[in-house]
Design a protein around this motif. Structure first.
Motif, short mmCIF file in Angstrom:
data_model
loop_
_atom_site.label_atom_id
_atom_site.label_comp_id
_atom_site.label_asym_id
_atom_site.label_seq_id
_atom_site.Cartn_x
_atom_site.Cartn_y
_atom_site.Cartn_z
N ILE A 2 0.76 -1.18 0.10
CA ILE A 2 0.23 -0.01 -0.06
C ILE A 2 0.85 1.18 0.04
CG2 ILE A 2 -1.72 1.44 1.23
CD1 ILE A 2 -2.41 -1.54 2.48
N LEU A 3 0.89 2.04 -1.12
CA LEU A 3 1.52 3.30 -1.05
C LEU A 3 0.55 4.67 -0.84
CD1 LEU A 3 3.86 2.41 -4.23
CD2 LEU A 3 4.53 2.19 -1.70
N ARG A 4 1.21 5.35 -0.07
CA ARG A 4 0.39 6.53 -0.12
C ARG A 4 1.14 7.99 -0.29
NH1 ARG A 4 -4.08 4.91 2.43
NH2 ARG A 4 -4.23 3.33 3.91
N GLY A 5 0.76 8.69 -0.98
CA GLY A 5 1.42 9.85 -1.26
C GLY A 5 0.83 10.61 -2.71
N GLY A 127 18.13 0.81 4.91
CA GLY A 127 17.52 1.26 6.17
C GLY A 127 17.86 0.14 7.23
N VAL A 128 17.03 0.40 8.32
CA VAL A 128 17.29 -0.50 9.50
C VAL A 128 15.92 -1.05 9.90
CG1 VAL A 128 17.87 -0.90 11.95
CG2 VAL A 128 19.21 0.46 10.30
N GLY A 146 8.90 -3.14 11.28
CA GLY A 146 9.00 -1.98 10.75
C GLY A 146 10.27 -1.60 10.21
N ASP A 147 10.43 -0.65 9.53
CA ASP A 147 11.53 -0.27 8.81
C ASP A 147 11.89 1.23 8.67
OD1 ASP A 147 13.77 -0.03 7.30
OD2 ASP A 147 13.01 -1.21 5.56
N VAL A 148 12.94 1.73 9.03
CA VAL A 148 13.43 3.15 9.11
C VAL A 148 14.37 3.27 8.01
CG1 VAL A 148 14.15 5.16 10.02
CG2 VAL A 148 12.80 3.54 11.58
N SER A 158 8.59 2.05 6.52
CA SER A 158 7.65 1.30 6.21
C SER A 158 7.20 0.09 7.30
CB SER A 158 8.28 0.50 4.90
OG SER A 158 9.26 -0.36 5.28
N PHE A 159 6.13 -0.53 7.28
CA PHE A 159 5.43 -1.54 8.01
C PHE A 159 5.37 -2.82 7.16
CE2 PHE A 159 4.45 2.42 10.09
CZ PHE A 159 4.94 2.21 11.28
N PHE A 160 5.75 -4.07 7.75
CA PHE A 160 5.44 -5.13 6.93
C PHE A 160 4.74 -6.47 7.79
CE2 PHE A 160 9.75 -5.27 8.38
CZ PHE A 160 9.92 -6.55 8.89
N VAL A 161 4.31 -7.26 6.98
CA VAL A 161 3.81 -8.54 7.49
C VAL A 161 4.47 -9.66 6.58
CG1 VAL A 161 1.82 -7.72 8.87
CG2 VAL A 161 1.68 -8.42 6.55
N GLY A 162 4.81 -10.68 7.06
CA GLY A 162 5.16 -11.62 6.09
C GLY A 162 5.03 -13.03 6.58
#
Length: 176
Positions: A2-5, A127-128, A146-148, A158-162
């Motif tokens: 999901i991309l917002r912007g 990122g980390v 999450g990722d910064v 970003s946030f993720f599920v896998g």
């Protein structure tokens, strides 16, 4: 995804299929070494999603250091197999079991800019990320994290599920 912007998009990204070839287990000093080769297969048509076949090739070097498992990966992301553009990357991940089937991980990564005909196909990124994992069965893993980003102009966070399913294991560690 999901991309917002300025350009919103929602899509189910590619599904990756392929082997991870394990060359040898870690020893007292020697790390384990493996190679992954994946084919990325496009999914459903959607706005903001380009349906292309990609390749992913990763070299893995892993070692347990006390309770911490360290993974160092170097690889090539081959974008668009019909007219390939290559993006190099590297990552270092540290993970450990917290309790029972629950684990945690932190990983730093960096990706090169992939350029074709003077235009960026995939921007440099890095990122980390940190994640929690749940492994209810040895062949099933669920992740949430999450990722910064290092480059906020590319990706601030970003946030993720896998989920990972391992249907077949061809190599098992030798029993001591």
């Amino acid at each position: 995804t999901i991309l917002r912007g300025p350009a919103n998009a929602r899509y189910l990204d590619n599904i990756e299929v392929g082997p991870k070839i394990h060359f040898f287990d870690q020893g007292k000093i020697r790390p384990s070494v493996a190679l992954t080769a994946l084919l990325s297969i496009p999914t459903f048509e959607s706005d903001g999603y380009t349906r292309i076949y990609d390749g992913l090739f990763v070299g893995h070097v892993s070692k347990d250091i006390g309770p911490i498992h360290a993974d160092f990966n170097l690889g090539l992301n081959v974008l668009g197999l019909d007219s390939p553009v290559v993006q190099e990357f590297g990552a270092l991940a540290l993970s450990m079991t917290v309790a029972g089937p629950v684990g945690m991980a932190v990983e730093g990564d960096v990706f090169s800019d992939a350029v074709k005909d003077g235009a960026s196909v995939a921007q440099h990124d890095g990122g980390v990320r940190s994640a929690l994992s749940l492994t209810p069965k040895p062949w099933m893993v669920f992740d949430l994290g999450g990722d910064v980003g290092f480059y906020p102009s590319v990706r601030a966070y970003s946030f993720f599920v896998g989920m990972t399913f391992v249907p077949v294991v061809f190599w098992r560690p030798k029993k001591p």
